[in-house]
Design an enzyme around this catalytic site. Structure first.
Site, short mmCIF file in Angstrom:
data_model
loop_
_atom_site.label_atom_id
_atom_site.label_comp_id
_atom_site.label_asym_id
_atom_site.label_seq_id
_atom_site.Cartn_x
_atom_site.Cartn_y
_atom_site.Cartn_z
N VAL A 65 97.26 13.15 6.45
CA VAL A 65 97.26 11.89 7.24
C VAL A 65 98.13 11.91 8.49
O VAL A 65 98.41 11.00 9.01
CB VAL A 65 97.78 10.79 6.40
CG1 VAL A 65 96.81 10.52 5.22
CG2 VAL A 65 99.34 11.28 5.71
N LYS A 66 98.20 13.04 9.08
CA LYS A 66 99.20 13.12 10.27
C LYS A 66 98.10 13.50 11.48
O LYS A 66 96.70 13.51 11.33
CB LYS A 66 99.70 14.36 10.38
CG LYS A 66 101.16 14.52 9.32
CD LYS A 66 101.91 13.18 9.50
CE LYS A 66 103.42 13.13 8.90
NZ LYS A 66 103.31 13.16 7.37
N THR A 67 98.76 13.02 12.62
CA THR A 67 97.78 13.05 13.90
C THR A 67 96.76 14.17 13.94
O THR A 67 95.58 13.99 14.18
CB THR A 67 98.64 13.07 15.20
OG1 THR A 67 99.52 11.96 14.89
CG2 THR A 67 97.72 12.91 16.59
#
Ligand code: PLP
Length: 400
Positions: A185-187
């Site tokens: 769920v990170k950039t």
């Protein structure tokens, strides 16, 4: 954010390169790998993007923090200053080494308050670990000055702010060590993964060895390598690194889009006079993965958060009540609940957080709402979203 919204051909191609050779491991098997070294390639690319001399890729952001601390020689009883508002990985990585997490207040930047940091320093303090939460940063200049005065290390957790800058430097590269996460769920994501960046050759060499059982990586025969000190396995696989290469190549496009959408929403929210925005330290540029704002009171923030949800404005967070991100729900830390016995140093030195006064943090976090900026939206959808947010917040304020 998050990068998984925009998977495409480039990610598939990168993974296929690895599957073609069948070498899923980042070290060894030189003859079989057909020149494919995905973890190394990722590290090189991140070195360039982060204007940093060295990069060690590892299996997660939590591993990156652990390896970064270990590489700087942090161990049992050393105190590491960290914020009350962060992800549990902050204290997990510290505890993993037998070191002691010292929680310190955040302010209207939603990151470490420098004055509170200074107050928390003792003779055992070794590291200050600011966490650049929700796309924006701590006052790195003030923290660096404190670290210089007290001879402490500055370790940036940039897991949520990749691509942001401070004084023209990429977040993560300002301190002695910086950490990134590439979890799902990170950039940008590699599925699971993380990285440590540093300009310090010694820390880098330590990180390289420590994350691979202490292997010194000298010569061509893995089995014959020496182990100058104890390590663990925090390796990234070639498959994960391959996805990471593709995503890193798209980071700047992602950032552009986030900034565009952030500005549309910000312009809308700025028309609601009671709403104020999270402070960004002078010299800082966000990565725009979230827009974070304050309501005038805790009650209004709670009502606004509920109303936004009911109005269909998804992905807005009220961190004050969150199980993972705010100290109030970290009962397992406060009560020292662990499967096995904790090190003596932790048992003796961990402050009693059930009686701590974090009213400065509460003052800001209880009034904050943070909304995710999604890459999969269209500009038109964002315009509608902004109008919806404005309408909802105004009605909450009128009915209060
Ligand atoms: C995601 C995250 C981490 C940990 O990363 P993982 O890859 O999930 O282990 C650490 N710190 C912060 C601030 C994070 O958001």
């Amino acid at each position: 954010m998050p990068g998984f919204e925009l998977f495409g051909e480039e990610e598939k191609k990168q993974v296929n390169d690895v599957l073609e050779t069948g070498v899923l491991m980042r070290y060894g098997f030189d003859g079989m790998r057909n020149g494919q070294w995905k973890a190394k390639e990722f590290e090189k690319a991140l070195t360039v993007r982060m204007q940093s001399k060295h990069v060690q890729m590892v299996s997660s952001g939590t591993a990156a923090l652990t390896v970064a601390l270990a590489s700087a020689g942090i161990g049992a009883g050393d105190e590491v200053i960290m914020p009350t508002f962060t992800f549990v990985a902050s204290f997990e990585s510290i505890l993993a080494l037998g070191a002691v997490p010292i929680l310190v207040d955040v302010d209207d930047t939603l990151t470490l308050n420098p004055a509170a940091v200074e107050k928390a320093i003792t003779s055992r303090t070794k590291v200050v670990m600011p966490v650049h939460m929700c796309g924006s940063m701590a006052d790195l200049k003030a923290l660096k000055a404190i670290c210089d005065t007290h001879n402490l290390l500055l370790l940036e957790d940039a897991c949520q702010a990749i691509g942001g800058t401070f004084d023209g430097k990429p977040l993560g590269s300002y301190g002695d060590l910086g950490c990134f996460s590439f979890d799902f769920v990170k950039t940008i994501t590699s599925g699971e993964g993380g990285a440590v960046i540093t300009n310090n050759k010694k820390y880098y060499t330590n990180a390289d060895h420590y994350s691979d059982h202490g292997h010194d990586h000298v010569g061509k025969d893995r089995g014959a390598e020496a182990h100058p000190f104890l390590g663990y396995n925090y390796r990234i696989s070639e498959l994960h690194a391959a996805v990471g290469i593709a995503q890193l190549g798209r980071l700047d496009t992602f950032l552009e889009k986030q900034e565009q959408y952030y500005n549309i929403i910000r312009k809308g929210l700025a028309t609601v006079s009671e709403v104020t925005f999270r402070a960004v330290p002078d010299g800082g540029v966000e990565n725009y993965s979230f827009i974070s704002f304050f309501m005038p009171t805790q009650e209004l923030a709670e009502n606004a958060h509920k109303a936004l949800g009911s109005a269909g404005v998804d992905a807005c967070f009220y961190w004050f009540n969150n199980n993972w991100h705010y100290y109030k729900k970290w009962n397992h830390l406060t009560n020292k609940t662990s499967l096995g016995k904790l090190p003596k140093e932790v048992q003796e030195q961990l402050p009693d957080y059930s009686t701590s006064d974090f009213s400065l943090s509460d003052k800001w976090v209880s009034r904050n709402i943070s909304c995710l900026i999604k890459l999969s939206w269209t500009a038109e959808e964002v315009e509608i979203r902004a109008q919806n947010m404005v309408k909802t917040l105004k009605s909450v304020l009128v009915n209060s």
